[in-house]
Design a protein around this motif. Structure first.
Motif, short mmCIF file in Angstrom:
data_model
loop_
_atom_site.label_atom_id
_atom_site.label_comp_id
_atom_site.label_asym_id
_atom_site.label_seq_id
_atom_site.Cartn_x
_atom_site.Cartn_y
_atom_site.Cartn_z
N ARG A 7 0.45 42.58 -3.56
CA ARG A 7 -0.03 42.11 -4.71
C ARG A 7 -1.14 40.96 -4.85
O ARG A 7 -2.15 40.82 -5.55
N HIS A 8 -0.85 39.89 -4.03
CA HIS A 8 -1.23 38.65 -3.89
C HIS A 8 -2.80 38.75 -3.37
O HIS A 8 -3.75 38.39 -3.63
N LYS A 11 -5.10 40.91 -5.64
CA LYS A 11 -5.66 40.18 -6.68
C LYS A 11 -6.81 39.29 -6.27
O LYS A 11 -7.86 38.96 -6.96
N HIS A 15 -10.77 39.36 -7.36
CA HIS A 15 -11.52 38.07 -7.96
C HIS A 15 -12.11 37.25 -7.15
O HIS A 15 -12.81 36.38 -7.73
N PHE A 231 2.59 43.48 -12.08
CA PHE A 231 1.48 44.06 -12.55
C PHE A 231 1.58 44.25 -14.09
O PHE A 231 0.33 44.46 -14.52
N ASN A 259 -4.53 46.65 -15.43
CA ASN A 259 -4.65 45.70 -14.47
C ASN A 259 -5.27 46.34 -13.03
O ASN A 259 -6.18 45.92 -12.49
N TYR A 263 -8.64 45.31 -11.37
CA TYR A 263 -8.99 45.03 -9.91
C TYR A 263 -9.94 46.22 -9.02
O TYR A 263 -10.81 45.60 -8.41
#
Length: 401
Positions: A7-8, A11, A15, A231, A259, A263
């Motif tokens: 997940r990290h 994201k 971004h 999430f 979300n 992404y």
């Protein structure tokens, strides 16, 4: 360290295009304690970054959440997972595939590669190597509830109202939570049948057999909190998490899908292919050994410093072992707290935080603040994470960062 999923990384990649003043490269170093968990991180990255171009973003997001959060899969998803397992196996063994320029396996030993190969083959071989996750799920529930197993719905209802909702995550609906606690299904596509085991949730642990401890495949993951938080509880689209008459119009599943779609959209706008992403980003896979920083032995002559280090609550004991040569006065340390470990009492959660503060200070870091996340309009401080800086860095740098 110990994030247990991607997940990290996802994201941050999504971004990256927002930080127009930063034109350098990003290197992720991923450590997990077991080969199956490391393989699962690679699988989730593969789903997010390298899906079939014929699949829509919505289908891709649904597949990601399904494999990420459900113990059972649709037949179609199960077949896709087998295909991806073969691709990852070829990537690991033959250095072929679209992710070859993104993932770096050079730190792995032959034994580590063999362990990952065993995992990928287990995922795709559902004929000779059975994995009855339904039975394993029931065993976990029986062990959790004990003599109160027959009234487990009441127990789940108590956990929902008296524990989960107290963490200010009312977007997780009761029906979602109870469905997860009973059946292990968190994210569902309407009118679909979920009857194939999600083999990516299998991990290995020592179990007794004829009086001897032997490693066996099993299900040893969370059965209490559920996969909603990473999430599905906050979003940049504040309309999704607003309440009307103290009721949410949307579910945690809606938020999670939005979300992931967001992404995906950002990633595809900024990087039109995995190759273009790999020109700026590299993901280094570290060996799943008991001492995580032994995995960096091959890099001991390197002069790089970590910009940030994420440590899960299960790996907090490793903080004092972070080699000083990889830390600069601008390194940020982010440690996951125990806020969502619903089986802990409030005093245990507080004691864990105090222990993290103690060992981080002893390792040469000073506390800056708690993690900040949005809860609808505005922002509040909470105990999702504790953020530290190495000695020499004050909070004004972090604020500017």
């Amino acid at each position: 360290m110990g994030a247990r999923d991607a997940r990290h990384i996802i994201k941050t990649i999504a971004h990256l295009g927002r930080h127009t003043s930063f034109t350098g490269n990003v290197n992720f170093y991923v450590y997990e304690e077991q080969a199956p968990i490391l393989a699962r991180t690679m699988l989730l990255l593969s789903i997010f970054l390298d899906q079939d171009h014929e699949a829509s973003d919505s289908e891709q997001a649904q597949l990601f959440l399904e494999i990420y959060g459900n113990v059972f899969l649709r037949e179609k998803s199960s077949e896709i997972m087998k295909e991806l397992s073969t691709k990852l196996l070829r990537l690991l063994c033959d250095s072929t595939g679209s992710l070859v320029s993104l993932l770096n396996f050079s730190a792995l030993r032959f034994r580590d590669r063999d362990d990952l190969e065993v995992v990928f083959k287990f995922w795709r071989d559902d004929i000779r190597k059975t994995f009855d996750i339904g039975k394993l799920w029931e065993m976990r529930l029986r062990r959790l509830h004990g003599t109160r197993y027959d009234v487990r719905e009441n127990m789940c209802d108590w956990d929902y109202h008296m524990k989960l909702l107290k963490q200010e995550v009312t977007i997780i609906h009761k029906t979602e939570y109870l469905r997860w606690r009973e059946h292990g299904l968190a994210f569902e596509v309407r009118d679909s049948t979920y009857d194939k085991p999600n083999r990516s949730m299998a991990t290995i642990d020592l179990m007794k057999q004829d009086g001897i401890s032997v490693p066996k495949w099993g299900f040893f993951n969370d059965v209490i909190t559920g996969p909603f938080v990473p999430f599905g509880v906050e979003s940049e689209n504040e309309d999704l998490v607003k309440q009307v008459n103290d009721q949410h119009k949307h579910t945690s599943g809606d938020v999670a899908e939005f979300n992931i779609l967001a992404y995906l959209g950002e990633y595809k706008r900024n990087f039109h292919s995995v190759n273009s992403l790999a020109s700026r980003v590299k993901v280094h896979i570290l060996p799943p050994v008991s001492e995580p920083f032994l995995a960096l032995k091959k890099l001991q002559k390197s002069s790089f410093k970590f910009a940030g280090i994420f440590v899960s609550n299960s790996c907090a004991q490793h903080i004092p072992k972070i080699p000083p040569r990889f830390v600069s006065e601008t390194t940020i340390l982010i440690v996951e707290m125990a806020r969502y470990m619903l089986d802990l009492k409030a005093e245990q959660v507080a004691a864990f935080k105090e222990k993290v503060l103690e060992i981080s200070k002893g390792a040469g870091y000073h506390f800056i603040e708690n993690g900040i996340t949005s809860t609808g309009p505005g922002k509040v401080k909470n105990d999702d994470f504790a953020i530290f800086a190495s000695d020499g860095l004050d909070s004004s740098f972090y604020s500017a960062f």
